[in-house]
Design a protein around this motif. Structure first.
Motif, PDB file in Angstrom:
ATOM      1  N   ALA A  30       0.827  -1.207   0.000  1.00 13.62           N
ATOM      2  CA  ALA A  30       0.000   0.000   0.000  1.00 13.62           C
ATOM      3  C   ALA A  30       0.862   1.258   0.000  1.00 13.62           C
ATOM      4  CB  ALA A  30      -0.928  -0.008   1.212  1.00 13.62           C
ATOM      5  N   LEU A  31       1.973   1.226   0.728  1.00 12.31           N
ATOM      6  CA  LEU A  31       2.869   2.380   0.776  1.00 12.31           C
ATOM      7  C   LEU A  31       3.505   2.648  -0.582  1.00 12.31           C
ATOM      8  CD1 LEU A  31       4.255   4.535   2.555  1.00 12.31           C
ATOM      9  CD2 LEU A  31       6.052   2.850   2.976  1.00 12.31           C
ATOM     10  N   THR A  32       3.936   1.616  -1.271  1.00 12.47           N
ATOM     11  CA  THR A  32       4.558   1.828  -2.578  1.00 12.47           C
ATOM     12  C   THR A  32       3.556   2.351  -3.603  1.00 12.47           C
ATOM     13  OG1 THR A  32       4.255  -0.502  -3.159  1.00 12.47           O
ATOM     14  CG2 THR A  32       6.379   0.130  -2.231  1.00 12.47           C
ATOM     15  N   VAL A  33       2.320   1.875  -3.548  1.00 12.34           N
ATOM     16  CA  VAL A  33       1.300   2.397  -4.457  1.00 12.34           C
ATOM     17  C   VAL A  33       0.955   3.834  -4.078  1.00 12.34           C
ATOM     18  CG1 VAL A  33      -1.078   2.128  -5.245  1.00 12.34           C
ATOM     19  CG2 VAL A  33       0.372   0.118  -5.017  1.00 12.34           C
ATOM     20  N   PHE A  34       0.862   4.136  -2.784  1.00 10.37           N
ATOM     21  CA  PHE A  34       0.557   5.494  -2.318  1.00 10.37           C
ATOM     22  C   PHE A  34       1.651   6.481  -2.728  1.00 10.37           C
ATOM     23  CE2 PHE A  34       0.846   8.736   1.051  1.00 10.37           C
ATOM     24  CZ  PHE A  34      -0.389   9.352   0.857  1.00 10.37           C
ATOM     25  N   LEU A  35       2.906   6.055  -2.693  1.00  9.22           N
ATOM     26  CA  LEU A  35       4.011   6.943  -3.040  1.00  9.22           C
ATOM     27  C   LEU A  35       3.998   7.328  -4.516  1.00  9.22           C
ATOM     28  CD1 LEU A  35       6.981   5.539  -0.936  1.00  9.22           C
ATOM     29  CD2 LEU A  35       5.743   7.682  -0.623  1.00  9.22           C
ATOM     30  N   GLN A  36       3.277   6.577  -5.330  1.00 10.69           N
ATOM     31  CA  GLN A  36       3.197   6.944  -6.742  1.00 10.69           C
ATOM     32  C   GLN A  36       2.409   8.229  -6.965  1.00 10.69           C
ATOM     33  OE1 GLN A  36       1.847   3.691  -9.170  1.00 10.69           O
ATOM     34  NE2 GLN A  36       3.821   2.670  -9.072  1.00 10.69           N
ATOM     35  N   PHE A  37       1.647   8.667  -5.973  1.00 10.79           N
ATOM     36  CA  PHE A  37       0.985   9.969  -6.071  1.00 10.79           C
ATOM     37  C   PHE A  37       2.002  11.110  -6.027  1.00 10.79           C
ATOM     38  CE2 PHE A  37      -2.781   7.647  -4.343  1.00 10.79           C
ATOM     39  CZ  PHE A  37      -3.632   7.905  -5.405  1.00 10.79           C
ATOM     40  N   PHE A  38       3.124  10.910  -5.353  1.00 10.63           N
ATOM     41  CA  PHE A  38       4.121  11.949  -5.154  1.00 10.63           C
ATOM     42  C   PHE A  38       5.347  11.790  -6.039  1.00 10.63           C
ATOM     43  CE2 PHE A  38       1.898  11.208  -1.119  1.00 10.63           C
ATOM     44  CZ  PHE A  38       1.257  12.420  -1.009  1.00 10.63           C
ATOM     45  N   ILE A  39       5.640  10.584  -6.448  1.00  9.03           N
ATOM     46  CA  ILE A  39       6.805  10.317  -7.286  1.00  9.03           C
ATOM     47  C   ILE A  39       6.292   9.949  -8.673  1.00  9.03           C
ATOM     48  CG2 ILE A  39       8.825   8.870  -7.620  1.00  9.03           C
ATOM     49  CD1 ILE A  39       8.768   8.362  -4.578  1.00  9.03           C
ATOM     50  N   LYS A  40       6.648  10.744  -9.649  1.00  9.99           N
ATOM     51  CA  LYS A  40       6.178  10.510 -11.009  1.00  9.99           C
ATOM     52  C   LYS A  40       6.937   9.323 -11.614  1.00  9.99           C
ATOM     53  CE  LYS A  40       4.131  11.364 -14.885  1.00  9.99           C
ATOM     54  NZ  LYS A  40       2.958  10.615 -15.141  1.00  9.99           N
ATOM     55  N   ILE A  41       6.192   8.349 -12.053  1.00 14.29           N
ATOM     56  CA  ILE A  41       6.765   7.168 -12.689  1.00 14.29           C
ATOM     57  C   ILE A  41       6.706   7.389 -14.193  1.00 14.29           C
ATOM     58  CG2 ILE A  41       6.557   4.682 -13.025  1.00 14.29           C
ATOM     59  CD1 ILE A  41       7.280   5.388 -10.192  1.00 14.29           C
ATOM     60  N   LYS A  42       7.858   7.405 -14.821  1.00 12.55           N
ATOM     61  CA  LYS A  42       7.894   7.543 -16.274  1.00 12.55           C
ATOM     62  C   LYS A  42       8.112   6.155 -16.849  1.00 12.55           C
ATOM     63  CE  LYS A  42      10.026   9.713 -20.160  1.00 12.55           C
ATOM     64  NZ  LYS A  42      11.141  10.405 -20.717  1.00 12.55           N
ATOM     65  N   GLY A  43       7.065   5.602 -17.422  1.00 11.59           N
ATOM     66  CA  GLY A  43       7.139   4.266 -17.968  1.00 11.59           C
ATOM     67  C   GLY A  43       7.681   4.260 -19.380  1.00 11.59           C
ATOM     68  N   TYR A  44       8.200   3.135 -19.774  1.00  7.14           N
ATOM     69  CA  TYR A  44       8.699   2.962 -21.132  1.00  7.14           C
ATOM     70  C   TYR A  44       7.525   2.881 -22.098  1.00  7.14           C
ATOM     71  CZ  TYR A  44      11.606   1.208 -24.924  1.00  7.14           C
ATOM     72  OH  TYR A  44      12.251   1.051 -26.114  1.00  7.14           O
ATOM     73  N   PHE A  45       6.503   2.153 -21.685  1.00  6.23           N
ATOM     74  CA  PHE A  45       5.261   2.095 -22.440  1.00  6.23           C
ATOM     75  C   PHE A  45       4.232   2.962 -21.714  1.00  6.23           C
ATOM     76  CE2 PHE A  45       7.407  -1.987 -23.097  1.00  6.23           C
ATOM     77  CZ  PHE A  45       7.558  -1.951 -24.464  1.00  6.23           C
ATOM     78  N   VAL A  46       3.069   3.135 -22.273  1.00 12.58           N
ATOM     79  CA  VAL A  46       2.056   3.977 -21.651  1.00 12.58           C
ATOM     80  C   VAL A  46       1.504   3.327 -20.382  1.00 12.58           C
ATOM     81  CG1 VAL A  46      -0.224   5.029 -21.967  1.00 12.58           C
ATOM     82  CG2 VAL A  46       1.416   5.011 -23.856  1.00 12.58           C
ATOM     83  N   VAL A  47       1.213   2.033 -20.437  1.00 12.85           N
ATOM     84  CA  VAL A  47       0.541   1.377 -19.312  1.00 12.85           C
ATOM     85  C   VAL A  47       1.432   1.226 -18.093  1.00 12.85           C
ATOM     86  CG1 VAL A  47      -1.105   0.146 -20.754  1.00 12.85           C
ATOM     87  CG2 VAL A  47       1.064  -0.932 -20.209  1.00 12.85           C
ATOM     88  N   ASP A  48       2.741   1.114 -18.258  1.00 13.45           N
ATOM     89  CA  ASP A  48       3.591   0.916 -17.085  1.00 13.45           C
ATOM     90  C   ASP A  48       3.815   2.198 -16.290  1.00 13.45           C
ATOM     91  OD1 ASP A  48       5.178   1.931 -19.066  1.00 13.45           O
ATOM     92  OD2 ASP A  48       6.886   0.613 -18.697  1.00 13.45           O
ATOM     93  N   GLY A  49       3.240   3.293 -16.716  1.00 14.80           N
ATOM     94  CA  GLY A  49       3.259   4.515 -15.937  1.00 14.80           C
ATOM     95  C   GLY A  49       1.993   4.724 -15.136  1.00 14.80           C
ATOM     96  N   TRP A  50       1.020   3.857 -15.296  1.00 14.47           N
ATOM     97  CA  TRP A  50      -0.251   3.978 -14.583  1.00 14.47           C
ATOM     98  C   TRP A  50      -0.068   3.729 -13.095  1.00 14.47           C
ATOM     99  CZ3 TRP A  50      -3.932   0.693 -18.143  1.00 14.47           C
ATOM    100  CH2 TRP A  50      -4.114   1.375 -19.339  1.00 14.47           C
ATOM    101  N   LEU A  51      -0.958   4.283 -12.305  1.00 17.04           N
ATOM    102  CA  LEU A  51      -0.935   4.108 -10.851  1.00 17.04           C
ATOM    103  C   LEU A  51      -1.178   2.642 -10.484  1.00 17.04           C
ATOM    104  CD1 LEU A  51      -0.925   5.409  -7.994  1.00 17.04           C
ATOM    105  CD2 LEU A  51      -3.408   5.519  -8.206  1.00 17.04           C
TER     106      LEU A  51
END
Length: 90
Positions: A30-51
């Motif tokens: 839950a913490l790692t998913v929650f941190l994605q609100f604050f840390i922008k994940i730049k995915g290689y493909f479109v879907v791997d950047g989703w929350l």
């Protein structure tokens, strides 16, 4: 089960440890998913950047591995007495 038997069990098979590992793992997930609100994940493909993509992808891969293993087990399964023979030339 007496207290001596319970104390001699390995720490990973104790119910209290198993419960703690489940709780700790759930909190960490839950913490790692929650941190994605604050840390922008730049995915290689479109879907791997989703929350939560990593959590969902990991779960689905785990389910797929279990299903493939069960299917493979049914495919290569042998009888319980397969190696005990029946027709041997001894």
């Amino acid at each position: 089960m007496n207290s001596n038997q319970q104390n001699s069990d390995h720490w990973l098979v104790r119910p209290s440890t198993i419960r703690g590992l489940w709780i700790g793992g759930s909190i960490l997930l839950a913490l790692t998913v929650f941190l994605q609100f604050f840390i922008k994940i730049k995915g290689y493909f479109v879907v791997d950047g989703w929350l939560g993509f990593g959590a969902v992808f990991g779960f689905l891969c785990c389910v797929a591995m279990v299903l493939v293993a069960k299917g493979l087990g049914r495919f290569i399964k042998r009888d319980d007495n397969f190696y005990q023979g029946g027709n041997s030339d001894d």
